[in-house]
Write an enzyme that holds these catalytic residues in place. Structure first.
Site, mmCIF file in Angstrom:
data_model
loop_
_atom_site.group_PDB
_atom_site.id
_atom_site.type_symbol
_atom_site.label_atom_id
_atom_site.label_comp_id
_atom_site.label_asym_id
_atom_site.label_seq_id
_atom_site.Cartn_x
_atom_site.Cartn_y
_atom_site.Cartn_z
ATOM 1 N N ASP A 11 10.799 -6.775 3.834
ATOM 2 C CA ASP A 11 9.835 -6.441 2.771
ATOM 3 C C ASP A 11 9.247 -5.060 3.056
ATOM 4 O O ASP A 11 8.700 -4.817 4.127
ATOM 5 C CB ASP A 11 8.723 -7.501 2.726
ATOM 6 C CG ASP A 11 7.819 -7.333 1.522
ATOM 7 O OD1 ASP A 11 7.635 -8.312 0.788
ATOM 8 O OD2 ASP A 11 7.291 -6.230 1.303
ATOM 9 N N ASP A 106 11.522 -4.654 -3.660
ATOM 10 C CA ASP A 106 11.244 -4.244 -2.274
ATOM 11 C C ASP A 106 11.418 -5.360 -1.259
ATOM 12 O O ASP A 106 11.012 -5.218 -0.125
ATOM 13 C CB ASP A 106 9.835 -3.641 -2.178
ATOM 14 C CG ASP A 106 8.765 -4.675 -1.867
ATOM 15 O OD1 ASP A 106 8.812 -5.774 -2.457
ATOM 16 O OD2 ASP A 106 7.902 -4.374 -1.039
ATOM 17 N N GLU A 107 12.022 -6.465 -1.665
ATOM 18 C CA GLU A 107 12.028 -7.639 -0.800
ATOM 19 C C GLU A 107 13.341 -8.399 -0.926
ATOM 20 O O GLU A 107 13.844 -8.574 -2.035
ATOM 21 C CB GLU A 107 10.863 -8.536 -1.254
ATOM 22 C CG GLU A 107 10.719 -9.805 -0.496
ATOM 23 C CD GLU A 107 9.667 -10.720 -1.120
ATOM 24 O OE1 GLU A 107 8.957 -10.317 -2.067
ATOM 25 O OE2 GLU A 107 9.575 -11.868 -0.670
HETATM 26 P P1 TTP Z 1 4.607 -6.339 -2.475
HETATM 27 O O1 TTP Z 1 5.731 -6.386 -1.484
HETATM 28 O O2 TTP Z 1 3.868 -7.599 -2.757
HETATM 29 O O3 TTP Z 1 3.516 -5.285 -2.007
HETATM 30 P P2 TTP Z 1 3.710 -3.874 -1.296
HETATM 31 O O4 TTP Z 1 5.128 -3.612 -0.930
HETATM 32 O O5 TTP Z 1 3.081 -2.832 -2.160
HETATM 33 O O6 TTP Z 1 2.808 -4.023 -0.020
HETATM 34 P P3 TTP Z 1 3.075 -4.933 1.287
HETATM 35 O O7 TTP Z 1 4.400 -5.612 1.078
HETATM 36 O O8 TTP Z 1 3.112 -3.960 2.420
HETATM 37 O O9 TTP Z 1 1.935 -5.872 1.339
HETATM 38 O O10 TTP Z 1 5.132 -5.790 -3.848
HETATM 39 C C1 TTP Z 1 6.119 -4.766 -3.929
HETATM 40 C C2 TTP Z 1 5.832 -3.842 -5.097
HETATM 41 O O11 TTP Z 1 5.767 -4.581 -6.304
HETATM 42 C C3 TTP Z 1 4.510 -3.123 -4.989
HETATM 43 O O12 TTP Z 1 4.620 -1.909 -4.244
HETATM 44 C C4 TTP Z 1 4.124 -2.905 -6.416
HETATM 45 C C5 TTP Z 1 4.759 -4.050 -7.164
HETATM 46 N N1 TTP Z 1 3.734 -5.066 -7.503
HETATM 47 C C6 TTP Z 1 3.126 -5.016 -8.743
HETATM 48 O O13 TTP Z 1 3.458 -4.163 -9.566
HETATM 49 N N2 TTP Z 1 2.143 -5.936 -9.042
HETATM 50 C C7 TTP Z 1 1.754 -6.902 -8.162
HETATM 51 O O14 TTP Z 1 0.849 -7.702 -8.472
HETATM 52 C C8 TTP Z 1 2.391 -6.946 -6.873
HETATM 53 C C9 TTP Z 1 1.990 -7.994 -5.861
HETATM 54 C C10 TTP Z 1 3.371 -6.020 -6.591
HETATM 55 MG MG MG Z 2 6.248 -5.086 0.048
#
Ligand code: TTP
Ligand code: MG
Length: 394
Positions: A11, A106-107
């Site tokens: 992730d 991203d995951e």
């Molecule tokens: P996440 O992996 O949940 O968040 P992140 O990568 O920004 O941060 P981290 O993993 O380090 O906690 O989500 C990935 C991307 O998806 C995030 O950069 C933006 C998008 N996203 C949204 O647009 N709305 C949301 O509510 C969430 C949770 C994520």
């Molecule tokens: Mg993330």
């Protein structure tokens, strides 16, 4: 336990914000918030870790984020760029195994069970993935390794940011012991509250409840709680395209009250979903409508079609019907969304022997339109209906 599985969860850290900091070096080390307009009703997509220190997080109204962290740099998302980076990351993952399940841009999960002789120990492969993501994209990710998806994901999230954590077979109970029950899949606010009512706040304490008691109190969720509390999760890594869904939604600057206007929006959302399905070579079977009202109450209504589709008009037909027949419009509408799930690669679909001629032509027409748009841009062509309201369904 017999031969354990080797599951890896990757992730990216603060994905959208980290890409903005990568592309704009002057933003590095500064609070960056990517999302909608803080002057309007936008929400935060994500915040850099510098901004999170101020309490800013995903899904928070951007206006609130600005109050918490006025010095932050606010940016609109650049999805095409994020998609491009996502492709880069996936290419790295697929260089190890086709058993990759992307969860979002991203995951992803990887199943490395049985690859040891070919690739070396899974933990080392996971480390190499983390290093290559850093080298090839300039971004950091967090990686978890475990005997199942639940533990691998938990490991990566506890290691965040820029972390690496392995949960080995036999270590599950110790690893879970002191974690709050909210960390278990399926435990939302309501379940957590009920568990707290029983004096249970940690996973270790949850293990004190017998299976019968959990089944009795929580129904089928009870079994899952029982198993997760012991680190048991049998869910498979599902390679891309077998599961998943594809959707589009829109939040309005002002709440909509006119059903015709809502239909118009649904039409253009449906069209967008159809276009993206065709771009990805997918068809989907279940159409879901999402409505968020002025008071933020959100409902979904779904219908499964007799055959999978990738046509905007077929999607609209269902979404429009769901809105007309299964939604009570007692207040203004803040957001509308259309989603298609039950996706299958289009070439795996069994075509009916006598495909309706009208349908075939309609499919051909939408394909032609995709081509025109691809060549001349999104605005080149719009269905008459996306511009003009159609009479409300009788
Ligand atoms: P996440 O992996 O949940 O968040 P992140 O990568 O920004 O941060 P981290 O993993 O380090 O906690 O989500 C990935 C991307 O998806 C995030 O950069 C933006 C998008 N996203 C949204 O647009 N709305 C949301 O509510 C969430 C949770 C994520
Ligand atoms: Mg993330």
């Amino acid at each position: 336990m017999g031969m354990g599985r080797k599951i890896v969860h990757v992730d990216m850290d603060a994905f959208y914000a980290a890409i903005e900091q990568l592309d704009h070096p002057e933003l590095r080390g500064r609070p960056v918030i990517v999302g909608g307009d803080p002057a309007g009703r936008g929400v935060v997509s994500t915040a850099s870790y510098e901004a999170r220190k101020f309490g800013v997080h995903s899904a928070m109204p951007a206006a609130q984020a600005r109050r918490l962290c006025p010095q932050a740099v606010f940016l609109r998302p650049r999805f095409a760029r994020y998609q491009e980076v996502s492709q880069q990351i996936r290419a790295i993952l697929y260089s190890y195994t086709p058993l990759v399940e992307p969860i979002s841009l991203d995951e992803a999960f990887l199943d490395l069970t049985g690859t040891e002789r070919l690739l070396g120990p899974a933990e080392e492969v996971a480390r190499e993935i983390k290093r290559r993501v850093r080298e090839e994209t300039g971004l950091t990710c967090s990686v978890g390794v475990g005997p199942n998806k639940f533990l691998a994901k938990l490991a990566s999230s506890l290691a965040k940011p820029d972390g690496f954590l392995v949960v080995r077979e036999g270590e599950e109970l110790a690893f879970l012991e002191d974690l709050p029950i909210e960390r278990l899949w399926g435990v939302g606010e309501a379940t957590a509250k009920r568990l707290r009512g029983l004096g249970i706040t940690t996973v270790g304490q949850l293990r004190g409840l017998a299976l019968e008691e959990l089944l009795d109190k929580f129904g089928s969720l009870g079994r899952s709680l029982y198993e997760l509390a012991r680190g048991i999760d049998r869910s498979p890594v599902i390679p891309e395209r077998e599961a998943r869904s594809l959707g589009a939604e829109r939040t309005f600057p002002e709440d909509l009250t006119d059903p015709e206007e809502m239909e118009r929006v649904l039409f253009s959302l449906s069209e967008e979903v159809g276009r993206r399905l065709r771009e990805e070579g997918l068809k989907g079977r279940t159409v879901q409508l999402k409505v968020r009202f002025a008071d933020f109450k959100t409902i979904t209504r779904a219908k499964t079609l007799s055959r999978p589709t990738d046509l905007g008009r077929e999607i609209f037909e269902e979404a429009g019907r769901l809105l007309a027949e299964r939604v009570q419009l007692r207040q203004g509408v803040r957001l509308l969304g259309v989603q298609v799930s039950g996706l299958i690669p289009k070439d795996q679909e069994q075509l009916p022997l006598f495909q309706d001629e009208k349908e075939r032509r309609s499919a051909e027409l939408e394909r032609l339109i995709d081509e025109i748009r691809a060549r001349f841009g999104e605005e080149a062509l719009k269905w008459g209906r996306a511009l003009r309201p159609k009479p409300p369904r009788a």
